[in-house]
Design an enzyme around this catalytic site. Structure first.
Site, short mmCIF file in Angstrom:
data_model
loop_
_atom_site.label_atom_id
_atom_site.label_comp_id
_atom_site.label_asym_id
_atom_site.label_seq_id
_atom_site.Cartn_x
_atom_site.Cartn_y
_atom_site.Cartn_z
N ARG A 101 -0.41 39.58 72.72
CA ARG A 101 -0.78 38.51 71.77
C ARG A 101 -0.08 38.79 70.45
O ARG A 101 -0.28 39.84 69.85
CB ARG A 101 -2.29 38.47 71.56
N HIS A 128 -0.28 29.00 74.26
CA HIS A 128 -1.45 29.77 74.73
C HIS A 128 -1.66 29.41 76.21
O HIS A 128 -2.61 28.71 76.57
CB HIS A 128 -2.67 29.42 73.89
N GLN A 131 -5.05 29.96 78.16
CA GLN A 131 -6.11 29.04 77.75
C GLN A 131 -6.02 27.73 78.52
O GLN A 131 -7.02 27.22 79.04
CB GLN A 131 -5.98 28.76 76.24
N ASP A 217 -9.36 22.33 68.66
CA ASP A 217 -9.07 23.73 68.35
C ASP A 217 -9.26 23.86 66.84
O ASP A 217 -9.36 22.86 66.12
CB ASP A 217 -7.62 24.04 68.78
N CYS A 257 -11.40 25.47 72.74
CA CYS A 257 -10.91 26.77 73.23
C CYS A 257 -11.67 27.93 72.60
O CYS A 257 -11.67 29.02 73.14
CB CYS A 257 -9.41 26.91 73.00
N ARG A 285 -11.65 31.76 81.61
CA ARG A 285 -10.54 32.62 81.21
C ARG A 285 -10.48 33.83 82.14
O ARG A 285 -9.41 34.24 82.58
CB ARG A 285 -10.72 33.09 79.75
N1 NVA Z 1 -4.86 27.87 67.61
C1 NVA Z 1 -5.75 29.00 67.54
C2 NVA Z 1 -6.22 29.39 68.90
C3 NVA Z 1 -7.27 30.46 68.91
C4 NVA Z 1 -7.64 30.88 70.29
C5 NVA Z 1 -5.05 30.17 66.86
O1 NVA Z 1 -3.86 30.39 67.13
O2 NVA Z 1 -5.69 30.85 66.06
N1 CP Z 2 -9.69 31.09 72.96
C1 CP Z 2 -9.25 32.34 72.69
O1 CP Z 2 -8.13 32.72 73.00
O2 CP Z 2 -10.16 33.12 72.06
P1 CP Z 2 -9.89 34.55 71.42
O3 CP Z 2 -9.01 34.36 70.21
O4 CP Z 2 -11.27 35.06 71.03
O5 CP Z 2 -9.23 35.44 72.42
#
Ligand code: NVA
Ligand code: CP
Length: 298
Positions: A101, A128, A131, A217, A257, A285
């Site tokens: 990540r 993502h 997701q 989101d 999400c 997930r």
């Molecule tokens: N768009 C959000 C998704 C979190 C799971 C982010 O990148 O923070």
């Molecule tokens: N939806 C999601 O990816 O959550 P986290 O950021 O908690 O992993």
């Protein structure tokens, strides 16, 4: 060598294979006869916060017989500037797979190229994919299928989750509508790459009309904190709430999400009324990522 780097690069057939395997893994949880990751150690390298992704991958790797090794980027030399390609070459000699990540999509791609081990994108600024796979499984469970359905994404239409939805449209034969102010709409080049039935509009009401799924989101994605005030101002109104739900198809799903910011992208009443769907989406997930782990490395 297989990787899951994006929905863009995943074929529709591979998506279908992962989704079917995820549904079986869900049904048979606790009774798996094979442990495809037995004897393996998988790194979870995270440069951003996570609850769902971290927990689901740690549990998923363990349930498949492997050992997860969580590595916060801040605690390894990567956080002090060691190049991705050097980190990747070290890890590739010791580990069996990696879940990454981070910020730039190109960093996950570079890691995959230099490590020589199966690599999974656990969220970048651009995509993502895990997701969206869990979301599709949830929609299929609750609506009986995804082809021909209308998924309306409300809010920051240029974020990673919106992008992955856009790439899913052509591959799974669904209609994706993005309701977002002009400054938060996906860029033209990405839309061209994606193809498929994708509608971009500022008109939230039109986008919600007759939708099978209303999806949102956060307005402030990780890494965008400096823009918080501007985003909250610009995105105000692009919220899933009770009046928007009334415009969608009767029985439409409301999905998020997570994490959710009540009063921003979704109101409290709508969130709680749809909590069962939203937390099944989070649970999925785990199941779908176990299928991804088997698909790339099992
Ligand atoms: N768009 C959000 C998704 C979190 C799971 C982010 O990148 O923070
Ligand atoms: N939806 C999601 O990816 O959550 P986290 O950021 O908690 O992993």
């Amino acid at each position: 060598m297989k990787h899951l780097l994006s929905i863009e690069k995943l074929s529709g057939a591979d998506m279908r294979q992962i989704l079917s395997a995820g549904a079986v893994l869900k049904r048979e949880r606790g009774q798996h006869s094979s442990q495809p990751l037995a004897g393996q150690t998988w790194a979870l390298i995270f440069s951003k916060s996570s609850t769902r992704t971290r927990v689901s991958f740690e549990v998923g790797v363990s349930e498949l017989g492997g050992r997860p090794m969580f590595l916060s980027a801040a605690d390894i030399q990567l956080g002090r500037g060691e190049p991705i390609r050097d980190t990747a070459r070290v890890m590739g000699r010791m580990l069996h797979g990696a879940v990454f990540r981070t910020f730039a999509q190109s960093d996950v791609e570079e890691f995959a190229r230099f490590s020589g081990i199966p690599t999974i994108n656990a969220l970048t600024d651009e995509e993502h994919p895990c997701q969206i796979l869990a979301d599709v499984l949830t929609i299929e469970e609750r609506l009986g299928g995804i082809a021909g359905k209308v998924v309306t994404f409300v809010g920051d239409g240029a974020c990673n989750v919106a992008n992955s939805w856009i790439f899913a449209a052509a591959k799974l034969d669904l209609e994706v509508r993005i309701a977002a102010p002009r400054a938060f709409q996906p860029d033209a080049a990405l839309l061209k790459r994606a193809g498929g039935k994708v509608i971009i509009t500022e008109d939230l009401t039109a986008a919600a009309a007759g939708a099978d799924v209303l999806y949102t989101d956060v307005w402030v994605s990780m890494g965008k904190e400096a823009e918080s005030e501007d985003r909250i101002r610009a995105l105000g109104g692009y919220q899933i709430n009770q009046s928007l739900v009334k415009l969608a198809k009767p029985g439409a799903l409301v999905m998020h999400c997570l994490p959710a910011y009540r009063g921003k992208e979704i109101d409290e009443a709508t969130f709680e009324a749809n909590a069962d769907t939203i937390f099944s989406e989070a649970e999925n997930r785990l199941h779908v990522q176990k299928a991804v782990l088997e698909w790339v490395g099992g």
